[in-house]
Write a protein that holds these residues in place. Structure first.
Motif, PDB file in Angstrom:
ATOM      1  N   ASN A   1       4.571 -16.457  -4.482  1.00  0.00           N
ATOM      2  CA  ASN A   1       4.362 -15.604  -3.304  1.00  0.00           C
ATOM      3  C   ASN A   1       3.070 -15.907  -2.553  1.00  0.00           C
ATOM      4  OD1 ASN A   1       6.601 -13.340  -3.208  1.00  0.00           O
ATOM      5  ND2 ASN A   1       6.126 -13.677  -5.369  1.00  0.00           N
ATOM      6  N   GLY A   2       2.609 -17.143  -2.669  1.00  0.00           N
ATOM      7  CA  GLY A   2       1.550 -17.603  -1.779  1.00  0.00           C
ATOM      8  C   GLY A   2       0.128 -17.369  -2.204  1.00  0.00           C
ATOM      9  N   GLY A   3      -0.113 -16.826  -3.397  1.00  0.00           N
ATOM     10  CA  GLY A   3      -1.479 -16.735  -3.899  1.00  0.00           C
ATOM     11  C   GLY A   3      -2.268 -15.548  -3.411  1.00  0.00           C
ATOM     12  N   ALA A   4      -3.305 -15.818  -2.604  1.00  0.00           N
ATOM     13  CA  ALA A   4      -4.315 -14.811  -2.272  1.00  0.00           C
ATOM     14  C   ALA A   4      -3.759 -13.591  -1.545  1.00  0.00           C
ATOM     15  CB  ALA A   4      -5.417 -15.455  -1.438  1.00  0.00           C
ATOM     16  N   ALA A   5      -2.836 -13.793  -0.611  1.00  0.00           N
ATOM     17  CA  ALA A   5      -2.260 -12.652   0.119  1.00  0.00           C
ATOM     18  C   ALA A   5      -1.530 -11.725  -0.857  1.00  0.00           C
ATOM     19  CB  ALA A   5      -1.302 -13.147   1.202  1.00  0.00           C
ATOM     20  N   PHE A   6      -0.801 -12.319  -1.789  1.00  0.00           N
ATOM     21  CA  PHE A   6      -0.114 -11.542  -2.820  1.00  0.00           C
ATOM     22  C   PHE A   6      -1.125 -10.770  -3.673  1.00  0.00           C
ATOM     23  CE2 PHE A   6       1.106 -11.194  -7.255  1.00  0.00           C
ATOM     24  CZ  PHE A   6       2.323 -10.535  -7.186  1.00  0.00           C
ATOM     25  N   LEU A   7      -2.200 -11.446  -4.087  1.00  0.00           N
ATOM     26  CA  LEU A   7      -3.220 -10.821  -4.938  1.00  0.00           C
ATOM     27  C   LEU A   7      -3.848  -9.618  -4.230  1.00  0.00           C
ATOM     28  CD1 LEU A   7      -4.942 -10.872  -7.533  1.00  0.00           C
ATOM     29  CD2 LEU A   7      -6.505 -12.427  -6.355  1.00  0.00           C
ATOM     30  N   LEU A   8      -4.096  -9.753  -2.940  1.00  0.00           N
ATOM     31  CA  LEU A   8      -4.697  -8.667  -2.156  1.00  0.00           C
ATOM     32  C   LEU A   8      -3.785  -7.437  -2.141  1.00  0.00           C
ATOM     33  CD1 LEU A   8      -7.113  -7.980  -0.268  1.00  0.00           C
ATOM     34  CD2 LEU A   8      -5.692  -8.758   1.633  1.00  0.00           C
ATOM     35  N   ILE A   9      -2.500  -7.660  -1.902  1.00  0.00           N
ATOM     36  CA  ILE A   9      -1.550  -6.537  -1.879  1.00  0.00           C
ATOM     37  C   ILE A   9      -1.401  -5.937  -3.277  1.00  0.00           C
ATOM     38  CG2 ILE A   9       0.826  -5.849  -1.346  1.00  0.00           C
ATOM     39  CD1 ILE A   9       0.899  -8.356   0.499  1.00  0.00           C
ATOM     40  N   TYR A  10      -1.372  -6.802  -4.268  1.00  0.00           N
ATOM     41  CA  TYR A  10      -1.246  -6.360  -5.665  1.00  0.00           C
ATOM     42  C   TYR A  10      -2.394  -5.420  -6.050  1.00  0.00           C
ATOM     43  CZ  TYR A  10      -1.567  -6.891 -10.786  1.00  0.00           C
ATOM     44  OH  TYR A  10      -1.681  -6.667 -12.133  1.00  0.00           O
ATOM     45  N   ILE A  11      -3.638  -5.809  -5.732  1.00  0.00           N
ATOM     46  CA  ILE A  11      -4.797  -4.971  -6.071  1.00  0.00           C
ATOM     47  C   ILE A  11      -4.765  -3.658  -5.284  1.00  0.00           C
ATOM     48  CG2 ILE A  11      -7.321  -4.815  -5.912  1.00  0.00           C
ATOM     49  CD1 ILE A  11      -7.410  -7.828  -6.562  1.00  0.00           C
ATOM     50  N   THR A  12      -4.331  -3.728  -4.025  1.00  0.00           N
ATOM     51  CA  THR A  12      -4.200  -2.501  -3.218  1.00  0.00           C
ATOM     52  C   THR A  12      -3.211  -1.536  -3.857  1.00  0.00           C
ATOM     53  OG1 THR A  12      -4.682  -3.761  -1.201  1.00  0.00           O
ATOM     54  CG2 THR A  12      -3.648  -1.605  -0.929  1.00  0.00           C
ATOM     55  N   PHE A  13      -2.082  -2.062  -4.316  1.00  0.00           N
ATOM     56  CA  PHE A  13      -1.083  -1.219  -4.979  1.00  0.00           C
ATOM     57  C   PHE A  13      -1.600  -0.639  -6.299  1.00  0.00           C
ATOM     58  CE2 PHE A  13       2.815  -3.365  -2.797  1.00  0.00           C
ATOM     59  CZ  PHE A  13       2.679  -2.513  -1.724  1.00  0.00           C
ATOM     60  N   ILE A  14      -2.407  -1.424  -7.024  1.00  0.00           N
ATOM     61  CA  ILE A  14      -3.005  -0.925  -8.270  1.00  0.00           C
ATOM     62  C   ILE A  14      -3.860   0.312  -7.974  1.00  0.00           C
ATOM     63  CG2 ILE A  14      -4.691  -1.410 -10.111  1.00  0.00           C
ATOM     64  CD1 ILE A  14      -2.202  -2.933 -10.659  1.00  0.00           C
ATOM     65  N   LEU A  15      -4.675   0.211  -6.918  1.00  0.00           N
ATOM     66  CA  LEU A  15      -5.605   1.293  -6.578  1.00  0.00           C
ATOM     67  C   LEU A  15      -4.891   2.529  -6.030  1.00  0.00           C
ATOM     68  CD1 LEU A  15      -8.435  -0.816  -4.886  1.00  0.00           C
ATOM     69  CD2 LEU A  15      -8.544   0.328  -7.107  1.00  0.00           C
ATOM     70  N   LEU A  16      -3.963   2.318  -5.106  1.00  0.00           N
ATOM     71  CA  LEU A  16      -3.342   3.450  -4.404  1.00  0.00           C
ATOM     72  C   LEU A  16      -2.144   4.039  -5.144  1.00  0.00           C
ATOM     73  CD1 LEU A  16      -3.443   2.224  -0.687  1.00  0.00           C
ATOM     74  CD2 LEU A  16      -5.093   3.649  -1.917  1.00  0.00           C
ATOM     75  N   ILE A  17      -1.490   3.234  -5.963  1.00  0.00           N
ATOM     76  CA  ILE A  17      -0.277   3.696  -6.644  1.00  0.00           C
ATOM     77  C   ILE A  17      -0.425   3.627  -8.157  1.00  0.00           C
ATOM     78  CG2 ILE A  17       2.203   3.295  -6.944  1.00  0.00           C
ATOM     79  CD1 ILE A  17       2.223   2.017  -4.148  1.00  0.00           C
ATOM     80  N   GLY A  18      -0.948   2.492  -8.663  1.00  0.00           N
ATOM     81  CA  GLY A  18      -0.993   2.265 -10.108  1.00  0.00           C
ATOM     82  C   GLY A  18      -1.817   3.278 -10.869  1.00  0.00           C
ATOM     83  N   ILE A  19      -3.096   3.402 -10.504  1.00  0.00           N
ATOM     84  CA  ILE A  19      -3.985   4.315 -11.231  1.00  0.00           C
ATOM     85  C   ILE A  19      -3.510   5.772 -11.131  1.00  0.00           C
ATOM     86  CG2 ILE A  19      -6.343   5.219 -11.392  1.00  0.00           C
ATOM     87  CD1 ILE A  19      -7.350   2.430 -10.621  1.00  0.00           C
ATOM     88  N   PRO A  20      -3.124   6.264  -9.938  1.00  0.00           N
ATOM     89  CA  PRO A  20      -2.614   7.642  -9.882  1.00  0.00           C
ATOM     90  C   PRO A  20      -1.392   7.881 -10.776  1.00  0.00           C
ATOM     91  CG  PRO A  20      -3.152   6.879  -7.686  1.00  0.00           C
ATOM     92  CD  PRO A  20      -3.287   5.687  -8.589  1.00  0.00           C
ATOM     93  N   ILE A  21      -0.482   6.892 -10.862  1.00  0.00           N
ATOM     94  CA  ILE A  21       0.716   7.092 -11.677  1.00  0.00           C
ATOM     95  C   ILE A  21       0.396   6.973 -13.166  1.00  0.00           C
ATOM     96  CG2 ILE A  21       3.035   6.201 -12.220  1.00  0.00           C
ATOM     97  CD1 ILE A  21       3.424   5.647  -9.269  1.00  0.00           C
ATOM     98  N   ILE A  22      -0.562   6.088 -13.542  1.00  0.00           N
ATOM     99  CA  ILE A  22      -1.010   6.066 -14.944  1.00  0.00           C
ATOM    100  C   ILE A  22      -1.495   7.456 -15.338  1.00  0.00           C
ATOM    101  CG2 ILE A  22      -2.773   5.220 -16.560  1.00  0.00           C
ATOM    102  CD1 ILE A  22      -2.837   2.601 -15.087  1.00  0.00           C
ATOM    103  N   MET A  23      -2.326   8.059 -14.479  1.00  0.00           N
ATOM    104  CA  MET A  23      -2.849   9.399 -14.752  1.00  0.00           C
ATOM    105  C   MET A  23      -1.725  10.424 -14.859  1.00  0.00           C
ATOM    106  SD  MET A  23      -5.936  10.159 -15.359  1.00  0.00           S
ATOM    107  CE  MET A  23      -5.701  11.889 -15.018  1.00  0.00           C
ATOM    108  N   ALA A  24      -0.740  10.307 -13.975  1.00  0.00           N
ATOM    109  CA  ALA A  24       0.388  11.243 -14.007  1.00  0.00           C
ATOM    110  C   ALA A  24       1.169  11.096 -15.315  1.00  0.00           C
ATOM    111  CB  ALA A  24       1.300  10.994 -12.809  1.00  0.00           C
ATOM    112  N   GLU A  25       1.422   9.856 -15.739  1.00  0.00           N
ATOM    113  CA  GLU A  25       2.190   9.641 -16.974  1.00  0.00           C
ATOM    114  C   GLU A  25       1.428  10.159 -18.189  1.00  0.00           C
ATOM    115  OE1 GLU A  25       4.635   6.348 -17.822  1.00  0.00           O
ATOM    116  OE2 GLU A  25       4.599   5.536 -15.786  1.00  0.00           O
ATOM    117  N   PHE A  26       0.127   9.859 -18.260  1.00  0.00           N
ATOM    118  CA  PHE A  26      -0.686  10.358 -19.378  1.00  0.00           C
ATOM    119  C   PHE A  26      -0.663  11.890 -19.426  1.00  0.00           C
ATOM    120  CE2 PHE A  26      -3.826   6.527 -19.804  1.00  0.00           C
ATOM    121  CZ  PHE A  26      -2.908   5.886 -20.609  1.00  0.00           C
ATOM    122  N   THR A  27      -0.804  12.504 -18.244  1.00  0.00           N
ATOM    123  CA  THR A  27      -0.859  13.970 -18.168  1.00  0.00           C
ATOM    124  C   THR A  27       0.466  14.593 -18.608  1.00  0.00           C
ATOM    125  OG1 THR A  27      -2.416  13.789 -16.313  1.00  0.00           O
ATOM    126  CG2 THR A  27      -1.344  15.919 -16.632  1.00  0.00           C
TER     127      THR A  27
END
Length: 430
Positions: free
Chosen positions: A20-46
């Motif tokens: 998926n082209g490297g850096a552009a993919f990595l940028l979107i991936y990290i954005t999703f981790i911050l905006l979606i990933g961490i909040p859902i980890i917290m939701a699942e743990f809770t």
């Protein structure tokens, strides 16, 4: 951490980023981790810690008679699908580990490492044997119990894997392809952002790598006590998991360009690149042995979490003993994985979704459909199904700014982002 760090960080991250082209993919991936990933980890743990139950039972306990348990059922289904092909890939890694242990891969085979890999995965019997061996170990650990079986080994093996990846990435950066590899990974081609498939791939990778939406973190959360602080746990898991992936990228991509290979070579990237690297360094055989041993251990820890999701559900639902549930479910999952293995050889002409073979199709369905849909329902359940005061209290955030930001992300940002990615990617299903 053992659940999150595994083949998703090294094997899957490298080839999905490459495709998926490297850096552009990595940028979107990290954005999703911050905006979606961490909040859902917290939701699942809770959810897991409050309910003290499995992925489905947690929703049945917290919202009896309501359809939220579909999120748990999606998670259990995804665990079945993912572990079915995960066992295949982990079997390949186990085979490489044994070949380094015996010394047969310490020097390049007559036809080269690429031919060695292709001839192995297209063989109708050998990959199935190693898939069986790996699943046997996975079943054995869950049979004994997670704490005794996996926690002790993870405390040693996960840090060792991290240290080895750092050492190998430093060496890889000394190769001739460092400049191209770093540019590929960190200099975005902004035109790639116009392709909707990159967003779906990044979302799927975020969910796969963090074990989101499959109920693993709900199940593990149910084993936590009130003394454990959830925000710190969620942040550390997400941060370390993402660092593992980036370090793996630093290890893989400079070597890919130095060896004149194509970063979009797909699922075989790690198996073809890393042996070539080990062949060119002093004590390479020992590095290869350590690399594939620790990667096998990382795969095992993630496989255990996947099997635990399904086993915990069947123990509660059918009142089975742990031993009975583990053997039956583990055996079913092994059988489900056979087509993914044969899809590399005897069944390689079969295409299910687009131009994807059996393994890639099952990966696509589980990682890009089941997991995000499960995550969407978890976000909505935590954001809207809980009273605000209860959600803030049970998550350990309390009435803080961080807690309110977390709920805002779960209520609005994560659901909207997931839906937009799906809608923009509808063309992929045609």
């Amino acid at each position: 951490m053992g659940s999150a760090v595994g083949l998703g960080n090294v094997w899957r991250f490298s080839y999905v980023t490459g495709e998926n082209g490297g850096a552009a993919f990595l940028l979107i991936y990290i954005t999703f981790i911050l905006l979606i990933g961490i909040p859902i980890i917290m939701a699942e743990f809770t959810i897991g810690r409050k309910a003290q139950s499995d992925a489905v039972g947690s929703f049945e306990k917290l919202a009896p008679g309501k359809p939220w348990k579909v999120a748990g059922l999606l998670g259990v289904s995804a665990a079945f699908l993912i572990l079915s092909f995960y066992g295949v890939i982990a079997g390949w890694i186990s085979y490489y580990f044994i070949n380094y242990l015996t010394g047969s891969l310490w020097s390049a085979p007559a036809d080269g490492y690429e031919s060695f890999f292709v001839s192995f995965i297209t063989d109708p019997v050998k990959p199935l044997f190693w898939q069986f061996i790996f699943m046997g170990f996975t079943i054995g650990i869950v049979y004994i119990g997670v704490k005794k079986g996996i926690e002790r080994s993870n405390k040693i093996l996960m840090p060792l894997l991290g240290v080895l990846l750092i050492l190998l990435s430093i060496y890889s950066l000394s190769l001739g392809g460092a400049q191209e590899g770093l540019a590929f990974l960190f200099t975005p081609d902004w035109s790639a952002l116009k392709d909707p498939s990159i967003y779906l791939a990044a979302l799927g990778q975020a969910f796969f790598s963090l074990s989101l939406g499959m109920g693993a973190l709900i199940t593990y959360g149910s084993y936590l006590s009130k003394r454990d602080r959830l925000p710190g746990a969620a942040a550390s898991v997400a941060t370390l998991d993402t660092l593992f992936a980036i370090i793996a990228g630093l290890m893989i991509f400079p070597a890919v360009f130095a060896l004149g290979m194509n970063p979009a070579d797909g699922p075989g990237l790690v198996f073809m690149v890393m042996p070539n690297v080990f062949d060119n360094i002093g004590f390479g055989g020992i590095f290869g042995l350590l690399f594939f041993f620790l990667l096998t251990a990382a795969a095992l820890s993630s496989a255990v979490s996947l099997l635990e999701v399904a086993v915990a559900y069947f123990i509660r639902k059918f009142d089975w003993s742990r031993k009975k549930a583990t053997v039956i479910i583990g055996s079913i999952i092994f059988v489900l994985g056979i087509p993914s293995s044969l899809g590399q050889g005897a069944l390689s002409n079969i295409r299910i979704i687009g131009d994807r073979d059996i393994l890639d199709s099952i990966d696509f369905i589980a990682s890009n459909i089941f997991l995000p849909l499960g995550g969407l329902m978890i976000a909505l359940f935590m954001g809207w199904g809980f009273k605000k005061v209860d959600a803030l209290r049970d998550s350990d955030f309390g009435d803080t700014a961080l807690g309110h930001i977390w709920l805002f992300l779960l209520r609005f940002v994560a659901p909207i982002a997931i839906l937009l990615v799906f809608l923009s990617s509808i063309g992929l299903f045609n």
